[in-house]
Design a protein around this motif. Structure first.
Motif, PDB file in Angstrom:
ATOM      1  N   THR A   1     -57.675 -75.154  47.603  1.00 29.95           N
ATOM      2  CA  THR A   1     -58.547 -75.395  46.455  1.00 29.95           C
ATOM      3  C   THR A   1     -59.438 -76.601  46.711  1.00 29.95           C
ATOM      4  O   THR A   1     -60.641 -76.599  46.397  1.00 29.95           O
ATOM      5  N   MET A   2     -58.849 -77.629  47.299  1.00 32.41           N
ATOM      6  CA  MET A   2     -59.589 -78.843  47.625  1.00 32.41           C
ATOM      7  C   MET A   2     -60.749 -78.550  48.571  1.00 32.41           C
ATOM      8  O   MET A   2     -61.877 -79.014  48.364  1.00 32.41           O
ATOM      9  N   VAL A   3     -60.483 -77.783  49.610  1.00 32.27           N
ATOM     10  CA  VAL A   3     -61.516 -77.469  50.600  1.00 32.27           C
ATOM     11  C   VAL A   3     -62.649 -76.673  49.958  1.00 32.27           C
ATOM     12  O   VAL A   3     -63.829 -76.906  50.242  1.00 32.27           O
ATOM     13  N   GLN A   4     -62.293 -75.746  49.074  1.00 30.66           N
ATOM     14  CA  GLN A   4     -63.324 -74.936  48.420  1.00 30.66           C
ATOM     15  C   GLN A   4     -64.178 -75.773  47.465  1.00 30.66           C
ATOM     16  O   GLN A   4     -65.394 -75.615  47.406  1.00 30.66           O
ATOM     17  N   LEU A   5     -63.530 -76.676  46.704  1.00 31.26           N
ATOM     18  CA  LEU A   5     -64.277 -77.521  45.783  1.00 31.26           C
ATOM     19  C   LEU A   5     -65.170 -78.509  46.526  1.00 31.26           C
ATOM     20  O   LEU A   5     -66.279 -78.821  46.086  1.00 31.26           O
ATOM     21  N   ALA A   6     -64.652 -79.017  47.651  1.00 32.95           N
ATOM     22  CA  ALA A   6     -65.400 -80.040  48.392  1.00 32.95           C
ATOM     23  C   ALA A   6     -66.524 -79.442  49.219  1.00 32.95           C
ATOM     24  O   ALA A   6     -67.429 -80.164  49.650  1.00 32.95           O
ATOM     25  N   GLY A   7     -66.492 -78.145  49.463  1.00 33.16           N
ATOM     26  CA  GLY A   7     -67.508 -77.530  50.327  1.00 33.16           C
ATOM     27  C   GLY A   7     -68.207 -76.374  49.625  1.00 33.16           C
ATOM     28  O   GLY A   7     -68.197 -76.257  48.402  1.00 33.16           O
ATOM     29  N   GLY A   8     -68.815 -75.516  50.414  1.00 31.29           N
ATOM     30  CA  GLY A   8     -69.452 -74.317  49.890  1.00 31.29           C
ATOM     31  C   GLY A   8     -70.551 -74.603  48.888  1.00 31.29           C
ATOM     32  O   GLY A   8     -71.410 -75.475  49.080  1.00 31.29           O
ATOM     33  N   THR A   9     -70.509 -73.886  47.766  1.00 32.32           N
ATOM     34  CA  THR A   9     -71.567 -73.959  46.756  1.00 32.32           C
ATOM     35  C   THR A   9     -71.690 -75.362  46.163  1.00 32.32           C
ATOM     36  O   THR A   9     -72.798 -75.861  45.946  1.00 32.32           O
ATOM     37  N   PHE A  10     -70.545 -75.999  45.895  1.00 30.09           N
ATOM     38  CA  PHE A  10     -70.585 -77.317  45.247  1.00 30.09           C
ATOM     39  C   PHE A  10     -71.122 -78.389  46.203  1.00 30.09           C
ATOM     40  O   PHE A  10     -71.880 -79.271  45.795  1.00 30.09           O
ATOM     41  N   LEU A  11     -70.718 -78.310  47.457  1.00 30.28           N
ATOM     42  CA  LEU A  11     -71.253 -79.265  48.437  1.00 30.28           C
ATOM     43  C   LEU A  11     -72.746 -79.041  48.636  1.00 30.28           C
ATOM     44  O   LEU A  11     -73.516 -80.007  48.769  1.00 30.28           O
ATOM     45  N   ALA A  12     -73.163 -77.764  48.650  1.00 29.66           N
ATOM     46  CA  ALA A  12     -74.593 -77.462  48.780  1.00 29.66           C
ATOM     47  C   ALA A  12     -75.364 -78.056  47.604  1.00 29.66           C
ATOM     48  O   ALA A  12     -76.469 -78.594  47.772  1.00 29.66           O
ATOM     49  N   GLY A  13     -74.773 -77.979  46.383  1.00 34.09           N
ATOM     50  CA  GLY A  13     -75.423 -78.569  45.223  1.00 34.09           C
ATOM     51  C   GLY A  13     -75.529 -80.085  45.326  1.00 34.09           C
ATOM     52  O   GLY A  13     -76.563 -80.674  44.979  1.00 34.09           O
ATOM     53  N   LEU A  14     -74.456 -80.733  45.819  1.00 32.77           N
ATOM     54  CA  LEU A  14     -74.464 -82.188  45.992  1.00 32.77           C
ATOM     55  C   LEU A  14     -75.502 -82.614  47.027  1.00 32.77           C
ATOM     56  O   LEU A  14     -76.273 -83.560  46.813  1.00 32.77           O
TER      57      LEU A  14
END
Length: 473
Positions: A49-62
């Motif tokens: 869950t941590m890896v998914q929250l920290a990366g992917g769509t949310f990291l792209a938004g950040l």
């Protein structure tokens, strides 16, 4: 008793408890093994869950908020694979460890860097410095994640017997996927709510969630028992500290063995190791030429809302959870390679669908792609790991798993770097076909589909070879 003496006693007590927890937690019966497997499932669910929250769509938004270009977003999110190179630097150290639990738990705790990067936009520093901290913090977290992974996989393998490994991995993934889907849906709703109103508040909430997940991961792994023994006495019981010197002498702590380069040479000399390595590289090629760039494509060009992306992901993950245990039992029955072949093909279909996805058909094509992807991910992670555990030398498992992960990881970063440069070039040229604009991500997804076909074919060849070995034996 003075305060200083109380402090010394308290410190000695804490050190003793830590020593017992991290160096003397040996499973004594099947109940201990079962509890450790349950703790591993909880810790892995938090980690995924941590890896998914920290990366992917949310990291792209950040990163998009910080002003990073679309091509570079894909490259920077691929730092996870490049960070695997650090496994090679630590192979010599990790393979000498008699107990890996403390090393693993420390690497888990240092993933707090994932939480840190979401607080960076709040800092009173320049934009360039913020970009540097976001990239540096993400890379640091990925280093700690990667260097701990081979030891974690070796630990898991020692807790789970081979006959039930496929089912266990499927059950583990089911719990992890449910945790990921639920958390991602909530995070997506929060992100959409704060995206226009107050994006900084959304980033802060994301950072808090990540910090909580790191703590859960750390506590769960600390609760696990470690079957790996250090030193034994004449009765076969594990001993520590001064007892080691009394029984084994002053040379007990000297490690005798071949150098790392010799071990690497022997690994590649093994035909079975090379097969696991080649399969992983084929998969890495297909994944990293396409996947790192799809999140930003969905947000920017396709203009899909976070809530819609997370809702579709949630529903598809529920579907994935419902069929994953059946897939795991199938893998135990017919073998991991046959199931992996079809799982890879399903992931390839998701790439193919995305290759034909444009803003006009984005919503329903995204749904189809997500269903195909969920079908593939029911077994890709477990299947690749299972085949690696089956093909590597059990006595040198950590070293050979590190080698597969690190070398193929650096190769994956190189592939994503080429993809990023292709995106930047095509965005400047704006190519068209029959009057329709061609988005660079469409081209990359076509390449990903073609490479995943090659990986699925190779997995099929492993099926044939495994069947031949069984007949000959």
């Amino acid at each position: 008793m003075s305060m200083a003496e109380k402090a010394v006693l308290l410190g000695e007590y804490a050190i003793g408890r830590a020593r017992r927890l991290y160096f003397m937690a040996l499973p004594e019966n099947e109940a201990d093994y079962k509890k450790s497997r349950h703790a591993y499932i909880a810790g892995d669910a938090a980690a995924q869950t941590m890896v998914q929250l920290a990366g992917g769509t949310f990291l792209a938004g950040l990163m998009s908020y910080a002003g990073i270009s679309e091509g570079n977003i894909g490259v920077f999110t691929s730092l996870a694979s490049f960070a695997a190179l650090f496994q090679l630097f630590l192979i010599g150290y990790v393979r000498k460890l008699k107990k890996c639990k403390l090393f693993i738990c420390f690497s888990v705790l240092m993933k707090i860097c994932f939480a840190f990067i979401y607080f960076v936009p709040l800092l009173p520093i320049g934009d360039s410095a913020k970009i540097g901290l976001i990239i540096g913090g993400y890379f640091a977290a990925q280093i700690f994640l990667q260097v701990g992974t081979p030891a974690i996989n070796d630990w898991m393998a020692s807790l789970v017997p081979m006959p039930i490994r496929g089912s266990f991995l499927a059950i583990k993934d089911s719990f992890a996927v449910f945790a990921v889907a639920t958390t991602m849906l909530g995070a997506g709703i929060l992100t959409d709510y704060f995206k226009e109103r107050d994006p900084l508040t959304g980033f802060v909430l994301m950072g808090i969630m990540l910090a909580v997940l790191v703590l859960i991961n750390f506590v769960a792994f600390s609760a696990m028992k470690e079957p790996r023994c250090s030193y034994l006495n004449a009765d076969g019981k594990e001993i520590h500290g001064q007892m080691v010197k009394k029984v084994h002498g002053d040379f007990a702590y000297l490690e005798v063995g071949e150098g790392v380069l010799a071990e690497l040479f022997h690994a590649f000399a093994s035909k079975r190791f090379r097969k696991a390595f080649i399969l992983n590289c084929l998969y890495i090629t297909a994944f990293y030429i396409a996947s790192p760039f799809n999140a930003s494509y969905q947000i920017r060009e396709l203009a899909l809302p976070y809530t819609f992306i997370m809702l579709v992901g949630f529903l598809c993950n529920l579907y994935r959870v419902s069929i994953t245990p059946m897939i795991g039992r199938m893998a135990d029955r017919i073998g991991m390679a046959p199931v992996l072949k079809y799982a890879l093909f399903c992931l390839g279909l998701s790439f193919l669908v995305l290759a034909f996805t444009v803003p006009e058909n984005a919503m329903w094509m995204f749904v189809i792609s997500s269903i195909c992807s969920a079908s593939g991910w029911t077994f890709i992670g477990s299947g690749l790991l299972g085949i690696q555990l089956e093909f590597v030398d059990g006595k040198k498992r950590i070293l050979q798993l590190s080698l597969i992960s690190s070398v193929s990881g650096v190769y994956g970063f190189f592939i994503s770097f080429l993809g990023g440069r292709l995106i930047d070039y095509m965005q400047k040229e704006v190519p068209t076909l029959l009057g329709y604009r061609i988005y660079p991500q469409q081209v990359l997804n076509i390449l990903g589909f073609l490479m995943i076909l090659v990986a699925a074919w190779y997995a099929g060849e492993l099926v044939k070879e495994k069947a031949k070995e069984t007949i000959e034996s």
